[in-house]
Enzyme design. Sequence first.
Site, short mmCIF file in Angstrom:
data_model
loop_
_atom_site.label_atom_id
_atom_site.label_comp_id
_atom_site.label_asym_id
_atom_site.label_seq_id
_atom_site.Cartn_x
_atom_site.Cartn_y
_atom_site.Cartn_z
N THR A 1 4.18 -5.15 4.51
CA THR A 1 3.57 -5.79 3.34
C THR A 1 2.17 -6.31 3.65
OG1 THR A 1 4.52 -7.95 3.85
CG2 THR A 1 5.83 -6.49 2.48
N ASP A 2 1.43 -6.60 2.59
CA ASP A 2 0.11 -7.20 2.73
C ASP A 2 0.23 -8.72 2.58
OD1 ASP A 2 0.43 -7.69 -0.01
OD2 ASP A 2 -0.90 -6.07 -0.62
N GLN A 3 -0.87 -9.41 2.47
CA GLN A 3 -0.83 -10.87 2.40
C GLN A 3 -0.18 -11.39 1.12
OE1 GLN A 3 -4.93 -12.07 3.01
NE2 GLN A 3 -4.52 -12.46 5.18
#
Length: 144
Positions: free
Chosen positions: A15-17
């Site tokens: 996942t990203d932030q």
Amino acid sequence: MHVAVKEIEVRYAETDQMGVVYHANYLIWMELGRTQLIEDLGFNYAKLEGEGIISPVIDIQASYKKPVRYGEKALVKTWIEEYDGFRVTYAYEIADESGNIAVTGLSKHVCVKKESFRPISIKRSYPDWHEAYEKAKKVEQAAN
């Protein structure tokens, strides 16, 4: 038509932030779906590679509909959209755990000799794979 199903547990590293699955990871999940489909049909891609044959992607497409997030599970459905004895187009539908479609996609492949990258005919070189793919591929509906 045979549809393979592969469950994916979304890992934090994917996942990203924002906690949303990073877009390139869907391509990896498509590969997992292809591998599952090949196994469902009774074959092993690693064995094919051991014989000096590889199946590179010659085209890929993904359409993003909604995000899948960390902590969720995703279901990757994979089937053979088109097959002509030489080229294979796999289709994908990736859904979240509630069944909402997150991504749809297609990838096109051709089998080649690893040393030369010269294409081979699956139909001629691997008649058992050819027969299984013919039976498993999507059947077009007749137009009215």
